[in-house]
Design an enzyme around this catalytic site. Structure first.
Site, PDB file in Angstrom:
ATOM      1  N   GLU A 107       0.849  -1.200   0.000  1.00  8.07           N
ATOM      2  CA  GLU A 107       0.000   0.000   0.000  1.00  8.07           C
ATOM      3  C   GLU A 107       0.878   1.241   0.000  1.00  8.07           C
ATOM      4  O   GLU A 107       1.997   1.203   0.524  1.00  8.07           O
ATOM      5  CB  GLU A 107      -0.820   0.017   1.307  1.00  8.07           C
ATOM      6  CG  GLU A 107      -2.297  -0.084   1.220  1.00  8.07           C
ATOM      7  CD  GLU A 107      -3.046   1.031   0.514  1.00  8.07           C
ATOM      8  OE1 GLU A 107      -2.506   1.659  -0.427  1.00  8.07           O
ATOM      9  OE2 GLU A 107      -4.194   1.260   0.885  1.00  8.07           O
ATOM     10  N   ASP A 108       0.368   2.332  -0.528  1.00  8.58           N
ATOM     11  CA  ASP A 108       1.131   3.583  -0.487  1.00  8.58           C
ATOM     12  C   ASP A 108       1.080   4.223   0.897  1.00  8.58           C
ATOM     13  O   ASP A 108       2.099   4.611   1.454  1.00  8.58           O
ATOM     14  CB  ASP A 108       0.636   4.557  -1.572  1.00  8.58           C
ATOM     15  CG  ASP A 108      -0.885   4.708  -1.605  1.00  8.58           C
ATOM     16  OD1 ASP A 108      -1.566   4.211  -0.685  1.00  8.58           O
ATOM     17  OD2 ASP A 108      -1.393   5.321  -2.563  1.00  8.58           O
ATOM     18  N   ASP A 111      -3.984   5.882   6.243  1.00  4.90           N
ATOM     19  CA  ASP A 111      -4.497   7.144   6.776  1.00  4.90           C
ATOM     20  C   ASP A 111      -5.514   6.796   7.872  1.00  4.90           C
ATOM     21  O   ASP A 111      -5.140   6.490   8.991  1.00  4.90           O
ATOM     22  CB  ASP A 111      -5.095   7.923   5.599  1.00  4.90           C
ATOM     23  CG  ASP A 111      -5.524   9.320   5.947  1.00  4.90           C
ATOM     24  OD1 ASP A 111      -4.954   9.915   6.865  1.00  4.90           O
ATOM     25  OD2 ASP A 111      -6.442   9.846   5.280  1.00  4.90           O
ATOM     26  N   PHE A 160      -1.669  16.373   3.973  1.00  5.97           N
ATOM     27  CA  PHE A 160      -1.955  15.731   2.688  1.00  5.97           C
ATOM     28  C   PHE A 160      -0.703  15.779   1.819  1.00  5.97           C
ATOM     29  O   PHE A 160      -0.166  16.848   1.554  1.00  5.97           O
ATOM     30  CB  PHE A 160      -3.128  16.414   1.978  1.00  5.97           C
ATOM     31  CG  PHE A 160      -3.634  15.606   0.827  1.00  5.97           C
ATOM     32  CD1 PHE A 160      -4.430  14.490   1.044  1.00  5.97           C
ATOM     33  CD2 PHE A 160      -3.280  15.927  -0.478  1.00  5.97           C
ATOM     34  CE1 PHE A 160      -4.881  13.718  -0.020  1.00  5.97           C
ATOM     35  CE2 PHE A 160      -3.727  15.167  -1.550  1.00  5.97           C
ATOM     36  CZ  PHE A 160      -4.523  14.057  -1.317  1.00  5.97           C
ATOM     37  N   ARG A 173       1.667  12.487  -9.382  1.00  5.35           N
ATOM     38  CA  ARG A 173       2.046  11.092  -9.115  1.00  5.35           C
ATOM     39  C   ARG A 173       3.497  10.824  -9.516  1.00  5.35           C
ATOM     40  O   ARG A 173       4.161   9.993  -8.933  1.00  5.35           O
ATOM     41  CB  ARG A 173       1.155  10.119  -9.897  1.00  5.35           C
ATOM     42  CG  ARG A 173      -0.262   9.999  -9.381  1.00  5.35           C
ATOM     43  CD  ARG A 173      -0.907   8.747  -9.965  1.00  5.35           C
ATOM     44  NE  ARG A 173      -2.352   8.722  -9.806  1.00  5.35           N
ATOM     45  CZ  ARG A 173      -2.996   8.291  -8.739  1.00  5.35           C
ATOM     46  NH1 ARG A 173      -2.332   7.884  -7.684  1.00  5.35           N
ATOM     47  NH2 ARG A 173      -4.311   8.269  -8.694  1.00  5.35           N
TER      48      ARG A 173
HETATM   49  P1  5GP Z   1      -7.485   5.288   4.371  1.00  4.87           P
HETATM   50  O1  5GP Z   1      -8.597   4.369   4.005  1.00  4.87           O
HETATM   51  O2  5GP Z   1      -6.400   4.691   5.197  1.00  4.87           O
HETATM   52  O3  5GP Z   1      -8.049   6.554   4.999  1.00  4.87           O
HETATM   53  O4  5GP Z   1      -6.893   5.842   3.025  1.00  4.87           O
HETATM   54  C1  5GP Z   1      -6.031   5.134   2.250  1.00  4.87           C
HETATM   55  C2  5GP Z   1      -5.956   5.768   0.876  1.00  4.87           C
HETATM   56  O5  5GP Z   1      -6.241   7.174   0.907  1.00  4.87           O
HETATM   57  C3  5GP Z   1      -4.554   5.692   0.343  1.00  4.87           C
HETATM   58  O6  5GP Z   1      -4.327   4.488  -0.346  1.00  4.87           O
HETATM   59  C4  5GP Z   1      -4.485   6.913  -0.559  1.00  4.87           C
HETATM   60  O7  5GP Z   1      -4.975   6.609  -1.827  1.00  4.87           O
HETATM   61  C5  5GP Z   1      -5.399   7.916   0.101  1.00  4.87           C
HETATM   62  N1  5GP Z   1      -4.662   8.872   0.941  1.00  4.87           N
HETATM   63  C6  5GP Z   1      -4.626   8.945   2.280  1.00  4.87           C
HETATM   64  N2  5GP Z   1      -3.848   9.950   2.701  1.00  4.87           N
HETATM   65  C7  5GP Z   1      -3.365  10.528   1.598  1.00  4.87           C
HETATM   66  C8  5GP Z   1      -2.464  11.638   1.356  1.00  4.87           C
HETATM   67  O8  5GP Z   1      -1.930  12.304   2.248  1.00  4.87           O
HETATM   68  N3  5GP Z   1      -2.198  11.913   0.057  1.00  4.87           N
HETATM   69  C9  5GP Z   1      -2.745  11.234  -0.981  1.00  4.87           C
HETATM   70  N4  5GP Z   1      -2.415  11.605  -2.200  1.00  4.87           N
HETATM   71  N5  5GP Z   1      -3.594  10.196  -0.807  1.00  4.87           N
HETATM   72  C10 5GP Z   1      -3.882   9.847   0.479  1.00  4.87           C
END
Ligand code: 5GP
Length: 184
Positions: A107-108, A111, A160, A173
């Site tokens: 995963e990237d 959050d 962010f 990206r």
């Molecule tokens: P979660 O479900 O953990 O809230 O979110 C995961 C997804 O939200 C990540 O795979 C990503 O695509 C997006 N995301 C969460 N935080 C960020 C951020 O700071 N920047 C970007 N570009 N995407 C984020």
């Protein structure tokens, strides 16, 4: 139309590369007792969560010195927003059954944790031989569900970020570094 301004560079290309190499070495050590010989069908499946993971996935997989099979899943959780809607929808499913694989999900960023918690349950229902998570970035202050990566690149503050795969409305990206942005 809103423009983006880079507020600060959070992680340089060099810092990312060094940490990804370390993660690859650690994963290689941890999995080497499970791996098949080169030339046999790999039993470790690297599952990338599209699209933000692409640069990290490519670099991490090349740092893992073991035979790996590749697969990808795509989910939508945010749409155009910069915070989680909490709704996860599968846009592209995995191509292979998981029973024969040790799954390493890549995963990237974690959050709120909602996406990963959903995907973990989704994958475990398919009975992989084992399951672990590697995430490049972790924003623990934002967590809404208790989930953590087995391999984590960097813990970052609640901001962010874009670059190295991460976007803001599909922009940024292909930046080689990770930056904090704001709309101007
Ligand atoms: P979660 O479900 O953990 O809230 O979110 C995961 C997804 O939200 C990540 O795979 C990503 O695509 C997006 N995301 C969460 N935080 C960020 C951020 O700071 N920047 C970007 N570009 N995407 C984020």
């Amino acid at each position: 139309m809103a423009l983006l301004e880079i507020e600060s560079v959070l992680l340089t290309e060099e810092e990312i590369a060094a940490r990804v190499r370390e993660l690859g070495e650690q994963i290689t050590q941890d999995y080497k007792h499970l791996a098949v010989e080169v030339g046999e069908a790999p039993n470790i499946l690297a599952v990338g969560v599209l699209k933000g993971v692409v640069p990290f996935y490519a670099d991490l997989c090349r740092s893992i010195k073991l035979p790996l099979a590749f697969d990808f899943i795509s989910v939508s959780s945010y749409g155009q927003a910069t915070s989680s809607s909490g709704t996860v929808r599968i846009l592209k499913d995995l191509d292979v059954p998981l029973e024969n694989y040790h799954v390493l999900m890549i995963e990237d960023i974690i959050d709120t944790g909602l996406t990963l918690a959903y995907l973990k349950e989704y994958i475990l229902r398919r009975n992989p031989r084992s399951f672990k998570i590697a995430a490049l970035l972790d924003k623990p202050d934002r967590r809404e569900v208790p989930i953590a990566a087995d391999y984590n690149g960097f813990v970052i503050p609640d901001a962010f970020v874009v670059g190295y795969g991460l976007d803001c409305k599909e922009c940024c990206r292909n930046l080689p570094h990770i930056a904090v942005v704001r709309e101007v």
